[in-house]
Enzyme design. Structure first.
Site, PDB file in Angstrom:
ATOM      1  N   SER A   1      18.225  17.160  -0.581  1.00 49.27           N
ATOM      2  CA  SER A   1      19.743  17.230  -0.744  1.00 49.27           C
ATOM      3  C   SER A   1      20.012  18.890  -0.423  1.00 49.27           C
ATOM      4  CB  SER A   1      20.223  17.064  -2.141  1.00 49.27           C
ATOM      5  OG  SER A   1      20.089  15.716  -2.624  1.00 49.27           O
TER       6      SER A   1
ATOM      7  N   HIS B   1      22.945  13.592   3.046  1.00 46.18           N
ATOM      8  CA  HIS B   1      21.728  13.091   3.666  1.00 46.18           C
ATOM      9  C   HIS B   1      22.304  12.328   5.026  1.00 46.18           C
ATOM     10  CE1 HIS B   1      18.992  13.488   0.196  1.00 46.18           C
ATOM     11  NE2 HIS B   1      20.395  13.743  -0.452  1.00 46.18           N
TER      12      HIS B   1
ATOM     13  N   HIS C   1      16.862   7.240  -2.173  1.00 49.15           N
ATOM     14  CA  HIS C   1      16.819   7.583  -3.675  1.00 49.15           C
ATOM     15  C   HIS C   1      16.601   6.171  -4.300  1.00 49.15           C
ATOM     16  CE1 HIS C   1      18.138  11.448  -2.368  1.00 49.15           C
ATOM     17  NE2 HIS C   1      17.608  11.883  -3.135  1.00 49.15           N
TER      18      HIS C   1
ATOM     19  N   TYR D   1      17.954   5.860  -7.265  1.00 47.26           N
ATOM     20  CA  TYR D   1      19.252   5.751  -7.882  1.00 47.26           C
ATOM     21  C   TYR D   1      20.136   5.252  -7.091  1.00 47.26           C
ATOM     22  CZ  TYR D   1      20.610  10.077  -5.698  1.00 47.26           C
ATOM     23  OH  TYR D   1      20.891  11.185  -4.806  1.00 47.26           O
ATOM     24  N   GLU D   2      20.053   5.195  -5.917  1.00 45.91           N
ATOM     25  CA  GLU D   2      20.982   4.484  -4.600  1.00 45.91           C
ATOM     26  C   GLU D   2      20.934   2.758  -4.927  1.00 45.91           C
ATOM     27  OE1 GLU D   2      21.628   6.712  -0.921  1.00 45.91           O
ATOM     28  OE2 GLU D   2      19.652   7.376  -1.576  1.00 45.91           O
TER      29      GLU D   2
ATOM     30  N   ALA E   1      15.940  19.272  -4.077  1.00 44.47           N
ATOM     31  CA  ALA E   1      16.903  20.030  -4.903  1.00 44.47           C
ATOM     32  C   ALA E   1      16.396  19.618  -6.399  1.00 44.47           C
ATOM     33  CB  ALA E   1      18.288  19.784  -4.707  1.00 44.47           C
TER      34      ALA E   1
ATOM     35  N   MET F   1      15.212  13.976  -8.978  1.00 50.33           N
ATOM     36  CA  MET F   1      15.459  12.514  -8.624  1.00 50.33           C
ATOM     37  C   MET F   1      14.794  11.799  -7.577  1.00 50.33           C
ATOM     38  SD  MET F   1      19.395  12.175  -9.717  1.00 50.33           S
ATOM     39  CE  MET F   1      20.377  13.570 -10.872  1.00 50.33           C
ATOM     40  N   SER F   2      13.840  12.608  -7.176  1.00 52.63           N
ATOM     41  CA  SER F   2      13.015  12.100  -5.925  1.00 52.63           C
ATOM     42  C   SER F   2      11.723  12.508  -5.877  1.00 52.63           C
ATOM     43  CB  SER F   2      13.717  12.544  -4.792  1.00 52.63           C
ATOM     44  OG  SER F   2      13.628  14.069  -4.633  1.00 52.63           O
TER      45      SER F   2
ATOM     46  N   ASN G   1      19.822  24.782  -9.462  1.00 55.11           N
ATOM     47  CA  ASN G   1      20.912  25.000 -10.750  1.00 55.11           C
ATOM     48  C   ASN G   1      19.883  25.002 -12.035  1.00 55.11           C
ATOM     49  OD1 ASN G   1      20.774  21.846 -10.153  1.00 55.11           O
ATOM     50  ND2 ASN G   1      20.688  22.069 -12.200  1.00 55.11           N
TER      51      ASN G   1
ATOM     52  N   HIS H   1      27.246  18.062  -8.195  1.00 56.45           N
ATOM     53  CA  HIS H   1      26.484  17.835  -7.132  1.00 56.45           C
ATOM     54  C   HIS H   1      26.837  18.803  -6.013  1.00 56.45           C
ATOM     55  CE1 HIS H   1      24.262  15.772  -3.908  1.00 56.45           C
ATOM     56  NE2 HIS H   1      25.488  15.432  -3.140  1.00 56.45           N
TER      57      HIS H   1
END
Ligand code: HPA
Length: 291
Positions: free
Chosen positions: A29, A60, A82, A84-85, A112, A228-229, A252, A264
């Site tokens: 990201s 992306h 991802h 989560y998608e 990220a 998350m990846s 962050n 995000h």
């Protein structure tokens, strides 16, 4: 995960780009800028590649870029899938399967991430020393195809120690060179800013960011950065015998550390800020491991 589907995708790529690909890079990201380094680039949108899923998340671009970085043939995945998608985990790792069949031996995964380690700074980079898989799924679940790898692959050294040394050495050189440049420009002694730290990445499924209590738990578990990846791709790459590098951009501080909420947009913005350093580090590493 069908071997034949991965073969079909690999054959398609070969019909567009027929050189031996040494290294693949997955850009996370907000970290898409490295794609500009690729010369004689052949750019293929994911929707054109047989059996590929399509990227949906903002930031992306969703294309595969094939070409050279100072003579080293690379494949750059600008955008990843991802979990989560909503994709099946086999879709998330499908590009790694395809790259493996194309003969790629080295995979650089970037992402990220939020810092769980309170010593890390926003905008710094973390070289992944190891990971913790808390995604609730393993990409190798299901029938094993021995043509990819063994049923129970070893995960003692997911992230190549040899490559970790190379990344650290290049990051140190960059920091030292920058300090020297600044010293010449300003006439003042400079402190060297080592922007790369090493740590443990924990992969969660997302898409919600973590709660402060979850972050405290992750810290107890030995996590330095959370995202998350990366974990599914790294496991799949090791299954098939690739050497892996993982680099997180600390976009962050994780939930509850600074008290700020996580957006995000901020993740994307910090990614863009470190783009120049990140791009340069990747270029140097590609040159070191590509020859
Ligand atoms: N948590 C999980 N994933 C992330 C974060 C975070 O704080 N920042 C960027 N990706």
């Amino acid at each position: 995960m069908s071997y034949e589907k991965a073969v079909e995708a690999a054959e398609f790529i070969k019909s567009k780009y027929n050189k031996e690909i040494k290294i693949a890079v997955v850009l996370g990201s907000g970290l898409g800028a490295f794609a500009d380094e690729v010369e004689n680039a052949v750019k293929i949108p994911y929707e054109e590649i047989p059996n590929f899923a399509q990227s949906t998340v903002e930031g992306h671009a969703g294309r595969l870029i094939l070409g050279e970085v100072e003579g080293v043939s690379v494949a750059v995945q600008q955008g990843r899938f991802h979990y989560y998608e909503g994709y099946g985990i086999e879709q998330v790792v499908f590009p790694v399967r395809m790259l493996g069949l194309l003969g790629v031996k080295s995979l650089i995964l970037t992402n990220a991430a939020g810092s769980v380690n309170t010593d890390f700074k926003q905008g710094s980079l973390m070289l992944i020393r190891d990971h913790i898989n808390l995604m609730g799924i393993n990409p190798l679940r299901g029938e094993n195809d021995e043509r990819f790898g063994v049923r129970f692959p070893d995960m003692t050294e997911v992230y190549s120690l040899e490559y970790q040394e190379i990344v650290i050495a290049e990051a140190k050189k960059m920091a030292q060179e920058k300090a020297v440049r600044r010293e010449i420009e300003t006439g003042k002694k400079q402190t060297i800013n080592y922007f790369l730290r090493r740590g443990v990445y924990c992969g969660l499924s997302g898409p919600s960011y973590e709660t402060p209590a979850e972050i405290r738990l992750l810290r107890l578990l030995g996590t330095d950065a959370v995202g998350m990846s990366t974990v599914p791709e790294a496991i799949t790459a090791r299954h098939t015998g690739m050497n892996v590098i993982g680099i997180s951009c600390i976009t962050n501080m994780a939930a509850g550390i600074s008290g700020d909420v996580i957006h995000h947009e901020e993740v994307m913005e910090i990614g863009a800020k470190v783009a120049a350093t990140f791009k340069e580090l990747l270029r140097r590493v590609v040159l070191r491991i590509g020859f």
